[in-house]
Enzyme design. Structure first.
Site, PDB file in Angstrom:
ATOM      1  CD  GLU A  34      -1.652 -10.442  -1.982  1.00 45.56           C
ATOM      2  OE1 GLU A  34      -1.315  -9.310  -1.601  1.00 45.56           O
ATOM      3  OE2 GLU A  34      -1.074 -11.472  -1.662  1.00 45.56           O
TER       4      GLU A  34
ATOM      5  CB  ALA B 103      -1.714  -2.351   4.593  1.00 42.93           C
TER       6      ALA B 103
ATOM      7  CD  GLU C 141       1.679  -6.788  -1.293  1.00 46.26           C
ATOM      8  OE1 GLU C 141       0.944  -6.571  -0.311  1.00 46.26           O
ATOM      9  OE2 GLU C 141       1.909  -7.932  -1.726  1.00 46.26           O
ATOM     10  CG  ASN C 142      -2.529  -2.081  -4.251  1.00 51.65           C
ATOM     11  OD1 ASN C 142      -2.871  -3.223  -4.492  1.00 51.65           O
ATOM     12  ND2 ASN C 142      -3.093  -1.342  -3.307  1.00 51.65           N
TER      13      ASN C 142
ATOM     14  CG  HIS D 109       4.413  -6.324   5.675  1.00 55.45           C
ATOM     15  ND1 HIS D 109       4.894  -7.555   6.065  1.00 55.45           N
ATOM     16  CD2 HIS D 109       3.523  -6.585   4.679  1.00 55.45           C
ATOM     17  CE1 HIS D 109       4.328  -8.504   5.338  1.00 55.45           C
ATOM     18  NE2 HIS D 109       3.480  -7.939   4.486  1.00 55.45           N
ATOM     19  CD  GLU D 110       1.370  -3.956   3.246  1.00 50.37           C
ATOM     20  OE1 GLU D 110       1.574  -4.476   2.127  1.00 50.37           O
ATOM     21  OE2 GLU D 110       0.880  -4.586   4.214  1.00 50.37           O
TER      22      GLU D 110
ATOM     23  CD  GLU E 105       2.346 -11.323   2.162  1.00 48.66           C
ATOM     24  OE1 GLU E 105       2.895 -10.691   3.086  1.00 48.66           O
ATOM     25  OE2 GLU E 105       1.749 -10.757   1.222  1.00 48.66           O
TER      26      GLU E 105
HETATM   27  N1  ARG Z   1      -0.403  -8.727   0.641  1.00 47.21           N
HETATM   28  C1  ARG Z   1      -1.045  -8.084   1.751  1.00 47.21           C
HETATM   29  C2  ARG Z   1       0.006  -7.989   2.824  1.00 47.21           C
HETATM   30  O1  ARG Z   1       0.260  -8.875   3.578  1.00 47.21           O
HETATM   31  C3  ARG Z   1      -2.220  -8.776   2.284  1.00 47.21           C
HETATM   32  C4  ARG Z   1      -3.273  -9.097   1.322  1.00 47.21           C
HETATM   33  C5  ARG Z   1      -4.235  -9.946   1.987  1.00 47.21           C
HETATM   34  N2  ARG Z   1      -5.232 -10.372   1.091  1.00 47.21           N
HETATM   35  C6  ARG Z   1      -6.157 -11.271   1.453  1.00 47.21           C
HETATM   36  N3  ARG Z   1      -7.035 -11.591   0.597  1.00 47.21           N
HETATM   37  N4  ARG Z   1      -6.170 -11.823   2.626  1.00 47.21           N
HETATM   38  O2  ARG Z   1       0.759  -7.117   2.885  1.00 47.21           O
HETATM   39 ZN    ZN Z   2       2.486  -8.822   2.973  1.00 49.78          ZN
END
Ligand code: ARG
Ligand code: ZN
Length: 869
Positions: A129, A269, A271-272, A304-305, A327
């Protein structure tokens, strides 16, 4: 063979929300075969694609060596497609396509920690991501292309752990010294949620039975010695799974849930789907190695994840402009979860402190943007406090307004309508509206506008008629890129207290000029409005924005005595704290007398320590220098702020007198049964220890040394270490050396060792030089960089002194090695324009000079925004 160029200077291209178009092809299924070798990784993919819109077939790819490309069985030659450094375009593709792609990538030399990268000698992990997958293979790497992934991972047997998303469907040998595993994820997902892991790790296992009766195998992977530090995370995971069932009716949907910890990670972290990858700092937790604050953070990031599984994964974003959809909602959900883990008032205090300390300054400076921006150059630069924290506040406002039951009806409707889809902020607000029956469409304004609104309030008491009238106005500051601002809906939670008895009035609106949601909650959504209350028998003290019901700057003409009253009598813990903050800020920035605050604290503390020691400790939160600086928009002098803050702390220490020693000696965290209470006691003791040291009482050093030696708890040990080191106590060098010896093999604890020294109030350029040339310093580990640079930045006098060159050098270096982190760290200098001359011009010149030396989109975009060019 064709090598996609890796240009030194990437063309800068702005992407606009208004240009969104549905992708020309869908991907029904994708098979990946990832073969990891020490000097390269081969990635073969097979994509089954179907046309769904006009246009060329576009695959995104970056830093890939293309070996072969086959379309419906025919090998394509270079003449059949266009390839540049960012994409591969096939013109006139038929409607049904099977693409086979072979590429070679180099995770072993990937220092950007994006895509597939080597994270230490025994581990390869992914971070996809937002746009990392295109560094693994050519793919329509955008969140609105959802597909079923089957992944074969192959590596040497020295790496026993081979993981990918979903269920394990096959495993076996692959020639001498090699093996493979095949994983299949039944849920359709965008490529940014793809993950795989190759390595040599130990695992902590547990299990969970969902409310639907599904048995889920839970696994946390970490290096062997860290496994004992994974239990808190495992408990938090199970707790989160139950919490989401109970509060949102959402149960987990796969048979396994895996978490992998790595110290080489750019952020917290990820969340895959079914295979989260975590920074060790957000998984490992153990009282001996981890501070209380870090333990709280581990639990909230685990939650969160996990919560992303529904808000992010099952329902994802249509495009990256919608990032705050997943988010903002997920942060709101993890904040609510954490409110159950500790004093709810303190959780809210901590969340608002982050908002006011990071998001408000961001939103008042050159990097200001709406929670849903309408353009960007590099999306990685938009993982901001505004997207996350202000995004969460918008959801909180809607939840507050709806109340528990209706908010749940709204979220139920959202999950029912959009499960399996990639959607927008409008879809979310429409679903909440439909489910609850309350029109929330005005809240879309919050998503689309930048800036922190100012809420001006004014009260009029009429003793004869026993009425109290409140007049509100809102002000929005025009932004060059967003000139047409509209009034936002602001939920105002408030209470009136009888100034003579301290009792709270039960509220009745005598005349209603505004929307009363219920008693004590009013929706103010125009430029100007008023409400009037009757039956107010004595002059009231007004408490506004209880629990911080809206992310605005409140301007209300409190007297210092009224604020002191609220510290004592307000029953909303958040507003008690807010009153103390406002009072402290006045003492610091406007030269008010300190004794009103001190008297209020002395009156309030004894009972509060009994009831909520954590909240009691927060009443001593003297705003830090960075925050105070962020409240100043011109002629900012970090030295003056430092002097004023020191003077206040000295006054506090002096006037609190023997209270400090008595409180320190009377408190014992071991007497507490709840973690949250013990945490409060530890926090309060550390504050008292600091005050004692400020009193010049050498007893402080003896007590600190004893605390350091006898404790097995990191908050106590680190608290004592700070008192000794920051005050240059005779014992300082010895305890620092001891700390190093104890924790030299514990990366996260060692980060604290770096941090304590970097944030020493008298740290100099030589201190930082010593730390950055220490053998344990490592520019390849973002956590270690943050320990030193973040420590330095705790002291704005240094940030704006020798720190300017430090941050510029760091940005220059990371621009090539790890631009995501480089762009982020450079933001330490984003408020340069507030400085007094000549510093202002000096920093500006240094930043301007940097523009000719950097080339990554991340750093270039950040730097240009900072300079307003
Ligand atoms: N989705 C992730 C989270 O907040 C964060 C990913 C952040 N990626 C980035 N390139 N800043 O749980
Ligand atoms: Zn997130």
């Amino acid at each position: 063979m064709n090598i996609a160029a890796n240009p030194v200077v990437q063309a800068e291209q702005t992407v606009y929300l208004k240009d969104y178009e549905k992708p020309s092809f869908s991907v029904d299924s994708v098979h990946l075969d990832i073969q990891v070798y020490t000097d390269q990784t081969k990635v073969n993919s097979s994509l089954v694609m179907k046309r769904q819109n006009v246009g060329d077939l576009v695959l995104l790819g970056r830093d890939l060596e293309l070996i072969s490309l086959t379309l419906n069985g025919t090998r394509l030659s270079a003449a059949d497609y266009q390839l540049d450094s960012e994409q591969l375009i096939i013109n006139n593709a038929p409607d049904d396509v099977i693409l086979n792609i072979e590429v070679i990538i180099h995770p072993e030399s990937n220092t950007q920690l994006e895509g597939l990268y080597q994270a230490g000698s025994d581990l390869f992990v992914t971070q996809n991501e937002p746009e990392g997958f295109r560094k693994i293979t050519f793919y329509p790497d955008r969140p609105d292309v959802l597909s079923v992934f089957t992944t074969r991972v192959e590596a040497d047997t020295q790496f026993p752990v081979l993981l990918a998303n979903g269920n394990l469907i096959e495993a076996g040998e692959a020639g001498t010294g090699r093996h493979y595993k095949i994983w299949q994820d039944p849920t359709k997902k965008p490529a940014y949620l793809f993950a795989c892991v190759v390595g040599d790790l130990a695992v902590l296992k547990d299990q969970y039975v969902t409310s639907e009766g599904r048995h889920v195998a839970l696994e946390i992977y970490a290096v062997e010695k860290d496994i004992p530090k994974c239990h808190i995370a495992m408990q938090a995971l199970k707790h989160s799974m139950r919490w989401d069932e109970e509060h949102y009716g959402r149960a987990y949907d796969l048979d396994n849930y895996m978490i992998v910890a790595t110290s080489a990670f750019n952020m917290g972290a990820m969340e895959n789907k079914g295979l989260n990858i975590f920074n060790t700092s957000c998984v490992l937790a153990d009282e001996e190695f981890t501070t209380d604050a870090a333990i709280m953070r581990v639990q909230s990031v685990i939650a969160h994840e996990y919560f992303h599984n529904w808000t992010g994964n099952r329902i994802t974003c249509r495009d990256w402009f919608q990032l705050c959809l997943k988010e903002g909602l997920t942060v709101f959900r993890d904040q609510s979860f954490s409110e159950d883990l500790q004093s709810a008032a303190v959780q809210r205090i901590d969340d608002v402190a982050v908002l006011k300390g990071h998001q408000f300054p961001e939103d008042s400076g050159p990097l200001s943007h709406p929670p849903r921006p309408d353009h960007f150059v590099e999306i990685n630069n938009f993982y901001t406090a505004t997207v996350y924290e202000k995004g969460a506040e918008i959801n909180r406002m809607m939840a507050t307004l709806l109340g528990k039951e209706k908010f749940r009806q709204g979220t139920d409707e959202y999950f029912k309508r959009h499960d399996g889809q990639a959607v927008t902020v409008e879809d979310w607000v429409a679903a909440l509206t439909a489910g609850s029956g309350v029109d929330l469409s005005k809240f879309l304004i919050w998503y689309n506008q930048p800036g922190t609104p100012k809420l001006e309030a004014q009260g009029e008491y009429n003793a004869e008629q026993q009425t109290c009238r409140l007049n509100f106005k809102q002000f929005l500051k025009a932004h060059p890129k967003y000139p047409n601002l509209q009034a936002v809906p602001i939920p105002v939670a408030l209470a009136l207290f009888n100034s003579e008895t301290g009792e709270q009035y039960s509220l009745q609106c005598a005349a209603l000029f505004e929307n009363a949601v219920k008693d004590g909650l009013y929706l103010f959504d125009q430029d100007e409005a008023s409400i009037e209350f009757s039956g107010i028998t004595a002059k009231p003290v007004v408490s506004l924005l209880r629990n911080f019901s809206a992310p605005v700057n409140l301007d209300f003409n409190y007297s210092d005595e009224e604020l002191a009253f609220l510290i004592q009598y307000e029953t909303n813990g958040f507003n008690q704290w807010q009153a103390a903050q406002t009072l402290l800020e006045r003492i610091l920035l406007n030269g008010h007398e300190a004794h009103v605050y001190i008297a209020a604290i002395k009156n309030t503390l004894p009972q509060l320590v009994e009831k909520d020691p954590l909240l009691a400790s927060r009443l001593f939160d003297v705003p830090n220098e960075g925050y105070l600086g962020s409240r100043i928009d011109q002629d900012y002098s970090p030295v003056t702020i430092q002097e004023q803050r020191n003077a206040l702390l000295n006054t506090l220490a002096r006037e609190l007198g023997s209270f400090c020693k008595d409180t320190y000696l009377a408190l014992d965290p071991l007497m507490q049964t709840e973690f949250s209470q013990a945490m409060g006691v530890r926090a309060l003791k550390n504050i008292m220890l600091n005050m004692l040291a400020r009193q010049g009482n050498t007893l402080a050093f003896d007590l600190a040394e004893e605390q350091y030696i006898t404790t097995g708890n990191m908050s106590e040990r680190l608290g004592a270490l700070k008192v000794l080191v920051w005050n240059d106590a005779p014992q300082a060098q010895a305890v620092l050396a001891d700390f190093y010896d104890r924790f030299k093999d514990e990366a996260l604890a060692l980060d604290q060792w770096f941090m304590v020294q970097a944030s020493h109030p008298k740290a100099t350029a030589a201190t930082i030089e010593y730390l950055t040339s220490h053998p344990d310093y490592d520019l390849g580990t973002p956590n270690r960089i943050r320990a030193v640079s973040g420590g330095l930045n705790a002291n704005p006098v240094n940030t704006w002194g020798f720190g300017v060159q430090h941050f510029i050098d760091l940005a220059k270096y990371l621009d090539k090695k790890n631009p995501i982190v480089g762009a982020r760290l450079l933001q330490a200098l984003s408020r340069w324009y507030t400085l007094a001359e000549p510093q202002r011009t000096e920093v500006k010149n240094a930043l301007e000079a940097l523009t000719t030396e950097v080339s990554s989109k991340n750093v270039v975009e950040t730097l240009k925004s900072m300079l307003g060019i």
